[in-house]
Every structure is written in structure tokens, then in C-alpha cells.
Design a protein around this motif. Structure first.
Motif, mmCIF file in Angstrom:
data_model
loop_
_atom_site.group_PDB
_atom_site.id
_atom_site.type_symbol
_atom_site.label_atom_id
_atom_site.label_comp_id
_atom_site.label_asym_id
_atom_site.label_seq_id
_atom_site.Cartn_x
_atom_site.Cartn_y
_atom_site.Cartn_z
ATOM 1 N N GLU A 307 0.818 -1.210 0.000
ATOM 2 C CA GLU A 307 0.000 0.000 0.000
ATOM 3 C C GLU A 307 0.856 1.266 0.000
ATOM 4 N N ILE A 308 1.986 1.247 0.749
ATOM 5 C CA ILE A 308 2.672 2.535 0.960
ATOM 6 C C ILE A 308 4.088 2.624 0.395
ATOM 7 N N PHE A 309 4.723 1.507 0.123
ATOM 8 C CA PHE A 309 6.028 1.601 -0.556
ATOM 9 C C PHE A 309 6.202 0.422 -1.497
ATOM 10 N N THR A 310 7.211 0.537 -2.362
ATOM 11 C CA THR A 310 7.410 -0.490 -3.388
ATOM 12 C C THR A 310 8.140 -1.698 -2.813
ATOM 13 N N THR A 311 7.593 -2.873 -3.125
ATOM 14 C CA THR A 311 8.210 -4.105 -2.622
ATOM 15 C C THR A 311 8.497 -5.115 -3.738
ATOM 16 N N ASN A 312 7.873 -4.941 -4.879
ATOM 17 C CA ASN A 312 8.122 -5.895 -5.975
ATOM 18 C C ASN A 312 8.206 -5.161 -7.316
ATOM 19 N N ILE A 313 9.399 -5.261 -7.937
ATOM 20 C CA ILE A 313 9.553 -4.605 -9.245
ATOM 21 C C ILE A 313 9.617 -5.709 -10.298
ATOM 22 N N THR A 340 16.701 -7.245 -5.778
ATOM 23 C CA THR A 340 16.218 -8.302 -6.664
ATOM 24 C C THR A 340 16.181 -7.832 -8.112
ATOM 25 N N PHE A 341 15.711 -6.599 -8.290
ATOM 26 C CA PHE A 341 15.622 -6.060 -9.649
ATOM 27 C C PHE A 341 17.017 -5.998 -10.288
ATOM 28 N N LEU A 342 17.971 -5.413 -9.567
ATOM 29 C CA LEU A 342 19.307 -5.224 -10.163
ATOM 30 C C LEU A 342 19.965 -6.568 -10.487
ATOM 31 N N LYS A 343 19.653 -7.575 -9.700
ATOM 32 C CA LYS A 343 20.296 -8.871 -9.939
ATOM 33 C C LYS A 343 19.647 -9.631 -11.091
ATOM 34 N N SER A 344 18.441 -9.211 -11.464
ATOM 35 C CA SER A 344 17.775 -9.970 -12.530
ATOM 36 C C SER A 344 17.696 -9.207 -13.846
ATOM 37 N N TYR A 345 17.719 -7.873 -13.772
ATOM 38 C CA TYR A 345 17.522 -7.072 -14.985
ATOM 39 C C TYR A 345 18.871 -6.851 -15.660
ATOM 40 N N ARG A 346 18.996 -7.179 -16.911
ATOM 41 C CA ARG A 346 20.311 -7.096 -17.541
ATOM 42 C C ARG A 346 20.464 -5.945 -18.529
ATOM 43 N N ASP A 354 16.160 7.765 -4.651
ATOM 44 C CA ASP A 354 16.118 6.698 -3.649
ATOM 45 C C ASP A 354 16.619 5.357 -4.173
ATOM 46 N N ALA A 355 16.627 5.160 -5.481
ATOM 47 C CA ALA A 355 17.248 3.924 -5.982
ATOM 48 C C ALA A 355 18.735 3.967 -5.606
ATOM 49 N N LEU A 356 19.342 5.152 -5.730
ATOM 50 C CA LEU A 356 20.755 5.294 -5.356
ATOM 51 C C LEU A 356 20.913 5.204 -3.841
ATOM 52 N N ASN A 357 19.960 5.774 -3.125
ATOM 53 C CA ASN A 357 20.042 5.696 -1.663
ATOM 54 C C ASN A 357 19.877 4.260 -1.167
ATOM 55 N N CYS A 358 19.046 3.475 -1.871
ATOM 56 C CA CYS A 358 18.917 2.044 -1.518
ATOM 57 C C CYS A 358 20.257 1.341 -1.748
ATOM 58 N N ILE A 359 20.909 1.668 -2.867
ATOM 59 C CA ILE A 359 22.208 1.040 -3.155
ATOM 60 C C ILE A 359 23.228 1.467 -2.100
ATOM 61 N N ALA A 360 23.156 2.741 -1.687
ATOM 62 C CA ALA A 360 24.085 3.219 -0.662
ATOM 63 C C ALA A 360 23.897 2.461 0.655
ATOM 64 N N LYS A 361 22.661 1.992 0.898
ATOM 65 C CA LYS A 361 22.411 1.214 2.124
ATOM 66 C C LYS A 361 22.966 -0.199 1.995
ATOM 67 N N ARG A 362 23.168 -0.638 0.764
ATOM 68 C CA ARG A 362 23.694 -2.000 0.529
ATOM 69 C C ARG A 362 24.736 -1.898 -0.599
ATOM 70 N N PRO A 363 25.912 -1.330 -0.291
ATOM 71 C CA PRO A 363 26.864 -0.935 -1.342
ATOM 72 C C PRO A 363 27.328 -2.071 -2.251
ATOM 73 N N ILE A 364 27.201 -3.305 -1.772
ATOM 74 C CA ILE A 364 27.607 -4.439 -2.615
ATOM 75 C C ILE A 364 26.827 -4.429 -3.939
ATOM 76 N N LEU A 365 25.645 -3.781 -3.883
ATOM 77 C CA LEU A 365 24.780 -3.726 -5.077
ATOM 78 C C LEU A 365 25.398 -2.926 -6.223
ATOM 79 N N LEU A 366 26.387 -2.081 -5.906
ATOM 80 C CA LEU A 366 27.047 -1.323 -6.980
ATOM 81 C C LEU A 366 27.511 -2.267 -8.086
ATOM 82 N N ARG A 367 27.942 -3.443 -7.661
ATOM 83 C CA ARG A 367 28.475 -4.400 -8.648
ATOM 84 C C ARG A 367 27.376 -5.046 -9.485
ATOM 85 N N SER A 368 26.127 -4.904 -9.035
ATOM 86 C CA SER A 368 25.027 -5.533 -9.781
ATOM 87 C C SER A 368 24.379 -4.571 -10.775
ATOM 88 N N ILE A 369 24.800 -3.333 -10.763
ATOM 89 C CA ILE A 369 24.168 -2.366 -11.688
ATOM 90 C C ILE A 369 24.493 -2.782 -13.121
#
Ligand SMILES: NC(=O)C1=CN([C@@H]2O[C@H](COP(=O)(O)OP(=O)(O)OC[C@H]3O[C@@H](n4cnc5c(N)ncnc54)[C@H](O)[C@@H]3O)[C@@H](O)[C@H]2O)[C@@H](O)CC1
Ligand SMILES: Nc1ncnc2c1ncn2[C@@H]1O[C@H](COP(=O)(O)OP(=O)(O)O)[C@@H](O)[C@H]1O
Ligand SMILES: [K+]
Length: 507
Positions: A307-313, A340-346, A354-369
Motif C-alpha cells: 500500500e505505501i512503498f514499493t516491494t516488488n519490481i 532483486t531487480f538489479l540482480k535480474s535485470y540485464r 532513492d534507488a541510489l540511496n537504496c544502493i548506498a544502504k547496501r553498497p555491494i549492489l554497486l556491482r550488480s548495476i
């Protein structure tokens, strides 16, 4: 327009001298007369003029300008710094000789002791101490002189560059050792360092003086830095084919908005539709349905499970481009969804806010971009991702490194937005205004970039065009609202007018 390094400018100077079969003294005459012309067009001969000349060709320019001004009836006090009679450059030395018999010139050569002239706010200082030949930050007597001039309040006009400022990188230079010009008379080109916010206090107003440098050399000498101006964008925008349908204009999938920040989704969506995307779908939490369908009825709504934030892309259709971020929030569930999105979308995608802020919260995701993606951080978002940076210069250097490392394009937003590509090229935007420093204007930019890529512009160039168009939309809107009243919806709603003013009409 190319922005050359100091070395590149030297090559162009040499090529001009060779191509025109002139001497460097002739080129100096050209430069000095352009400087003298600027002084004459701004001040009367009665103005007190104090000219400081260094030992190199920047000093030579100042001495030649003093001679030309004297011929026009201007009085000047000239100080040539030839400390310990080291050595003057040949052109500086010749111009010193040429100045000796000039009327109205009080010439002083400083060899060891220097008694500074009194200076005040009514005086004009011509700063020809150092230009592009500066080897290291100024120190000692020169540092004291710079501080004396800066503290005097005189109207300081710097020849070519403010003395003490390097054309590119100034990390480590004590700001007290750089002239604070009110006006910089740059020869032929602006320098990279002029575009960094921290150097605005030194360069003041910039006027580029055309020295008619060799066009072939300007075209051939390589550089990584470009200033993007109206004509560059005008030449690149395509008019519509009359038989086009909406799918030809591309489809945008925008993941944006959360409870309390649905306006960000609205602004991004409006930016995309006004920039010409054929079809825009917004994926947002369920609470976004009413505001989105009311504020931007031209977009499709796809509801998240939450209802209030995104949970599935999840992508149920194929889209020309996917953009994530404006107003998404950074709840743990949203970070998971981005993960999940970054690991599956090629495919390359656009990541903002906030997509960048989410990555900043989990910096390992930089490698999945996905490679080729476009990241559009403002200063704070960039620093959250890549550590704190004190200056625009530091941030740009880091952006050049990480753009290569992750193979992504980075749009460093600011007064001069800089688009940094993995190949090391940097495109500096020239449109936009201070009124755009208002909440939501970056959200709108995300939509504009998405629309350009959706319409088939090559992503690495389309993003540069989109940044210019977004700034131009701000410039159009500011005419009505002023910088204080400008709000992001004004920018979004002016994007169409901006493009319309640029696209070539059929003859
Ligand atoms: N190359 C050309 O043909 C043209 C050059 N022009 C002028 O030439 C300038 C560049 O001239 P130069 O290459 O002679 O360089 P500069 O005039 O900027 O300075 C070089 C001199 O400064 C001394 N110097 C450098 N760093 C120093 C420091 N930290 N402390 C103390 N002394 C220092 C050097 O020993 C040398 O004597 C340009 O900025 C422009 O004003 C113009 O006349 C247009 C044509
Ligand atoms: N002083 C300024 N001059 C020109 N453009 C500016 C200025 N300040 C901000 N902008 C532009 O406005 C936008 C602001 O983006 P951002 O900070 O992400 O805003 P938000 O997060 O509120 O949407 C960027 O495109 C930036 O280049
Ligand atoms: K100078």
C-alpha cells in the motif's frame, strides 16, 4: 564546445602561430588588444588603473595592454615582477622595452623590494601575474601580493585566468593564494576549473575573448571535456515523422513514489511525457493510484503489492527503458526490491534518488548495476555512494574513476551538471538556473532522460541532450516565475516548449 586542458591550449597556440606564419609576439598583440578593448569599453581614461605583470607571457599581455591603453589616453601604474632579475620570457621582455617611452605610464620593475601601491574599491587592477604557465601554487611574496590585492576591494580583472588558479585541478591549493577576479578575460576558451562551484569566487564573471585561433587545431587537438550549448543540442534533435505511432516514441517504465512522496512520481512521469515518450507506465504503491491518475492522467498505473512503498519490481512487459528512484523511499522492503531487480535485470537502466540511496544502504549492489546504466545523483546522493567529497573537483575526479570501474554513466547534478561517461568523456551542461534548486526538479530530469532514451537516442548522448533540455525548460519557466517562484511542475510543464524551440522545423 571543447574545453581544452592547458597543454591542449598550448598546442593550439603553437598551431595558430605556425598556420598563420606569425610570431608569438604577434599573437600577444592580438591578445593584449582584446584585453585593452574590454577595459576601454568598461572604464573611462580617468579611472585609476593599476597593472600587475608577472615574468611570463601573461605578464607580457599585461604590459602590451598597458601600452595600448596609454595610446588611448589611459593612465596606468605598472608593476612588473622580475624577482631577483630571474628571467623574463622573450615576449615579456620585448613588451617591457616597448612600454618604456609610453606616455601616461608609471612603470616599476620589482626586483627585490616591493612597496605596494595603495588600492581601494574605486581602482581597477589588471592581473597579469600568472596564466597558464603556473607551475605550482603561489607562495611567499606572490602569496602576500595576491592577498593584498584581494583584500583591497579593487575591481580586479584577470587576464586569461585568475593568477594562482590552475586551468584544471586545484586540489591542495590554498584559496588565499588565488586572485579573486571580478572579471576574467579568458583567451579563446573557458577552462575546466571555471565550472567548479568552489572556484566561482575566483573567476567572477567570465568573458571569452576570441583570438581567432586556428580552427583546424581546435578540431584536431583532443580533449575529454565538452561544454554543451544550444547549437550542439539543436543539431542533434530530430523532428517527428508525421506517420509515427506512440510505440515508435518508446515506452517508459518508471518505478517511483511512496506514501508522502507521490509528487516525485508525478513529476518524473510528467517530465517523461512532456519530453515525448510514447507511453509511460508508473509502478508505485497502491496509495499512488488516485494522485497519479488525477495529476498525470496520460500515464498508466501499475500497482505494487504494498500500500505505501514499493516491494516488488516485476516487469510484465518489455519496455524501451526502465527508470527507478524518485520518491521511492528506502525502507528495507524497497531495498530488497531494488536488490532483486538489479540482480535480474540485464539491460541498462536509469537509477536516481532513492534507488541510489537504496544502493548506498547496501553498497555491494554497486556491482550488480547493469553495465551502461545511467546514475543521476545530486551531491549528497553521490557522496552517500562514494564517500564524502569536499569540492566539485574531487567529486568529478571520483565520478570519472567510478564511471570507468562500474561501466556506468554518471550525471553529477548541480549548477553545471556534468555527465561523465565510462570512456572518460565529460559533458558540462550550460543551461539551467538557480531557480531549479527546488524540490522535485531532479525527479523531472529522470523522466526527461528516460523519454530521450525511449525515443531511440543513443543512451550516452541522449542523456546529455536530456540534461540540456531539462535546464532549458527551467530557463523558459524562470522567465515567468523568477528564480524564487520557480517550482518543479513549472519545469516539467516547460519541457515541451524547450524541445519545440530546439527542433528543426521542416523547410
Ligand atoms: N602561448 C601563446 O602564444 C600565447 C600566450 N598568451 C599568454 O601567455 C600565458 C602563458 O604564458 P607563460 O607560459 O609564459 O606562463 P605564465 O605567464 O603564466 O607564467 C610563467 C612564468 O611564471 C613563472 N612561474 C610559474 N609558476 C610560478 C610560481 N608558482 N611561483 C613563481 N613563479 C612562477 C615561470 O617561471 C615563468 O617565468 C597565457 O596565460 C596567456 O596569458 C597570450 O599572449 C596569447 C598567446
Ligand atoms: N543552482 C542551480 N543552477 C542550475 N541548475 C540547478 C541548480 N540547482 C539545481 N539545479 C538542477 O536542478 C536539479 C535538482 O535535482 P535534485 O537535487 O535531484 O532535486 P530533487 O531531488 O529535489 O528532485 C538538477 O537537474 C540540477 O542540475
Ligand atoms: K592572470
Amino acid at each position: 564546445m571543447k574545453i581544452f586542458t592547458t597543454d591542449g591550449i598550448r598546442r593550439i597556440d603553437e598551431a595558430t602561430i605556425e598556420a598563420e606564419n606569425i610570431s608569438s609576439l604577434d599573437l600577444m598583440e592580438r591578445a593584449a588588444s582584446a584585453v585593452a578593448y574590454e577595459v576601454i569599453s568598461r572604464w573611462r581614461p580617468s579611472k585609476r588603473l593599476v597593472i600587475f605583470a608577472g615574468p611570463g607571457n601573461n605578464g607580457g599581455d599585461a604590459l602590451a595592454a598597458a601600452r595600448m591603453l596609454s595610446e588611448q589616453g589611459y593612465r596606468s601604474e605598472v608593476y612588473l615582477f622580475n624577482i631577483k632579475s630571474s628571467h623574463l620570457s622573450p615576449c615579456c621582455s620585448t613588451n617591457k622595452d616597448r612600454l618604456q617611452d609610453c606616455p601616461n605610464v608609471e612603470f616599476n620593475e620589482v626586483v627585490d623590494t616591493f612597496n605596494p601601491p595603495e588600492l581601494g574599491p574605486d581602482d581597477v587592477v589588471l592581473d597579469g601575474l600568472f596564466g597558464s604557465g603556473l607551475r605550482s601554487p603561489l607562495k611567499g611574496g606572490y602569496s602576500a601580493l595576491v592577498q593584498y590585492i584581494n583584500d583591497s576591494g579593487a575591481y580586479t580583472v584577470s587576464i586569461d585566468v585568475p593568477s594562482g588558479l590552475f586551468g584544471e585541478w586545484n586540489m591542495g591549493t590554498d584559496h588565499r593564494n588565488i586572485i579573486k577576479a571580478k572579471l576574467t578575460l579568458a583567451f579563446q576558451f573557458k577552462r575546466l576549473s571555471f565550472f567548479f562551484a568552489e572556484n566561482a569566487q575566483f573567476v567572477g564573471e567570465v568573458k571569452v575573448l576570441d583570438l581567432d585561433m586556428d580552427e583546424r587545431a581546435i578540431a584536431q587537438v583532443p580533449t575529454d571535456f565538452y561544454l554543451i550549448e544550444r547549437d550542439d543540442v539543436k543539431a542533434a534533435l530530430r523532428p517527428h515523422n508525421p506517420f509515427i505511432n506512440k510505440y515508435d516514441n518508446g515506452t517508459v517504465f518508471l518505478v517511483a513514489g511512496s506514501y508522502g512522496m507521490m509528487g516525485a512520481a508525478v513529476l518524473a512521469a510528467r517530465g517523461a511525457t512532456r519530453a515525448g515518450a510514447g507511453l509511460v507506465t508508473v509502478h508505485a504503491p497502491r496509495c499512488g493510484f488516485v494522485p497519479l491518475s488525477t495529476a498525470v492522467p496520460e500515464v498508466l498505473f501499475e500497482a505494487d503489492r504494498n500500500e505505501i512503498f514499493t516491494t516488488n519490481i516485476d516487469l510484465y512487459h518489455k519496455y524501451s527503458v526502465v527508470a527507478l528512484g524518485p520518491g521511492m523511499g528506502t525502507s528495507d522492503e524497497t531495498v530488497d526490491a531494488v536488490d532483486t531487480f538489479l540482480k535480474s535485470y540485464r539491460q541498462p537502466c536509469i537509477l536516481d534518488a532513492d534507488a541510489l540511496n537504496c544502493i548506498a544502504k547496501r553498497p555491494i549492489l554497486l556491482r550488480s548495476i547493469p553495465k551502461g546504466s545511467i546514475l543521476t545523483p545530486h551531491e549528497a546522493e553521490f557522496d552517500r555512494l562514494f564517500d564524502l567529497h569536499r569540492t566539485d573537483e574531487e567529486r568529478l575526479k571520483k565520478a570519472i574513476d567510478v564511471s570507468k570501474l562500474y561501466e556506468v554513466t554518471i550525471v553529477l547534478k548541480g549548477h553545471y551538471t556534468m555527465t561523465v561517461r565510462p570512456d572518460g568523456k565529460v559533458y558540462i551542461n550550460s543551461s539551467g538556473n538557480a531557480g531549479m534548486a527546488t524540490a522535485g526538479s531532479g525527479d523531472c530530469l529522470t523522466g526527461v532522460i528516460a523519454a530521450f532514451i525511449a525515443q531511440g537516442y543513443a543512451p550516452d548522448w541522449g542523456v546529455v541532450l536530456a540534461v540540456y533540455v531539462h535546464g532549458l525548460a527551467g530557463d523558459i519557466a524562470v522567465e515567468e516565475q523568477g528564480t524564487h517562484g520557480l517550482i518543479a511542475p513549472d519545469i516539467a510543464n516547460s519541457v515541451g516548449r524547450a524541445i519545440h524551440s530546439l527542433v528543426k522545423r521542416p523547410e
